[in-house]
Motif scaffolding. Structure first.
Motif, short mmCIF file in Angstrom:
data_model
loop_
_atom_site.label_atom_id
_atom_site.label_comp_id
_atom_site.label_asym_id
_atom_site.label_seq_id
_atom_site.Cartn_x
_atom_site.Cartn_y
_atom_site.Cartn_z
N TYR A 45 0.86 -1.18 0.00
CA TYR A 45 0.00 0.00 0.00
C TYR A 45 0.90 1.24 0.00
O TYR A 45 1.81 1.36 0.83
N PRO A 47 0.14 5.21 -0.43
CA PRO A 47 -0.83 6.28 -0.68
C PRO A 47 -0.23 7.51 -1.35
O PRO A 47 0.98 7.72 -1.31
N GLN A 48 -1.09 8.30 -1.98
CA GLN A 48 -0.67 9.57 -2.54
C GLN A 48 -0.16 10.46 -1.41
O GLN A 48 -0.63 10.37 -0.28
N ASP A 50 0.13 13.64 0.83
CA ASP A 50 -0.79 14.70 1.23
C ASP A 50 0.00 15.96 1.59
O ASP A 50 0.98 15.88 2.34
N ASP A 164 -2.72 1.18 6.22
CA ASP A 164 -3.56 2.35 6.49
C ASP A 164 -2.72 3.47 7.12
O ASP A 164 -2.76 3.68 8.32
N GLU A 166 -0.56 7.52 6.19
CA GLU A 166 -0.50 8.68 5.31
C GLU A 166 0.95 9.14 5.16
O GLU A 166 1.75 8.99 6.09
#
Length: 197
Positions: A45, A47-48, A50, A164, A166
């Motif tokens: 995983y 994620p982009q 932020d 999960d 960021e």
């Protein structure tokens, strides 16, 4: 002929048994079953990235703040890339690359500028890993901008958080300021130099 057919069937049945020499040769390319491999956990995983509101740019003014005519410089984030690699324990190692620039404003002058940059891994409200550094950017005489690139590697995400989390990048802290110039030591007075001779 029937006896021969029965014999072949029995032999065929024996060859099909798990762990048989011939089966192992066909399946694994050797006489024994290789040790079991860890199961493939699939693509990690990743994620982009932020960028929080207000975290993409820092502006520095001379005189009245907010007046574009008094803008000295603006440091802005440009392209941001990330790469996530799975570790043996199921956690992740994250690599983040950031490109940005300094633009001179109407009240700006060429020089060397610094700005605070922070790259963080967050899990909910918890900061799992963070790197803070000051990026240095030079704007040459006759130029209106300078570019910078930062790459941070080895940001570790624990296994329990690997599905999960960021990635957060932000410019923050005090506005970008010209780096303090190193002062040259004062030359000895002419009288002292004459006395030394």
């Amino acid at each position: 002929m029937a006896a021969l057919a029965i014999g072949l069937t029995t032999a065929g049945g024996a060859v099909a048994e798990e762990g048989n020499f011939l089966t192992n040769m066909f399946k694994y390319g050797g006489p024994t079953v290789p040790p079991s491999q860890p199961k493939d956990l699939g693509e990690p995983y990743c994620p982009q990235v932020d960028v929080p509101e207000g975290g993409a740019a820092i502006r520095s003014f001379g005189g009245k703040g907010g007046d574009n005519a008094s803008l000295r410089n603006q440091v802005t984030l440009g392209r941001i890339a990330r790469e996530c690699n799975r570790l043996a324990d199921g956690g992740l190692s994250v690599k983040v690359g950031v490109a940005g620039q300094v633009l001179l404003g109407p009240a700006g002058a060429p020089g060397r500028f610094e700005a605070p940059l922070q790259i963080s891994i967050k899990y909910g409200d918890k900061v799992v890993a963070t790197r803070a550094r000051r990026v240095a950017v030079s704007v040459a005489p006759g130029e209106a901008q300078g570019l910078f690139t930062v790459v941070e590697d080895g940001l570790i995400v624990p296994p329990a958080m690997a599905e999960d989390y960021e990635i957060v990048v932000t410019l923050g802290g005090s506005p970008a300021k010209p780096a303090p110039r190193k002062r040259k030591p004062a030359a000895p007075p002419a009288e002292a130099a004459g006395a030394a001779q």
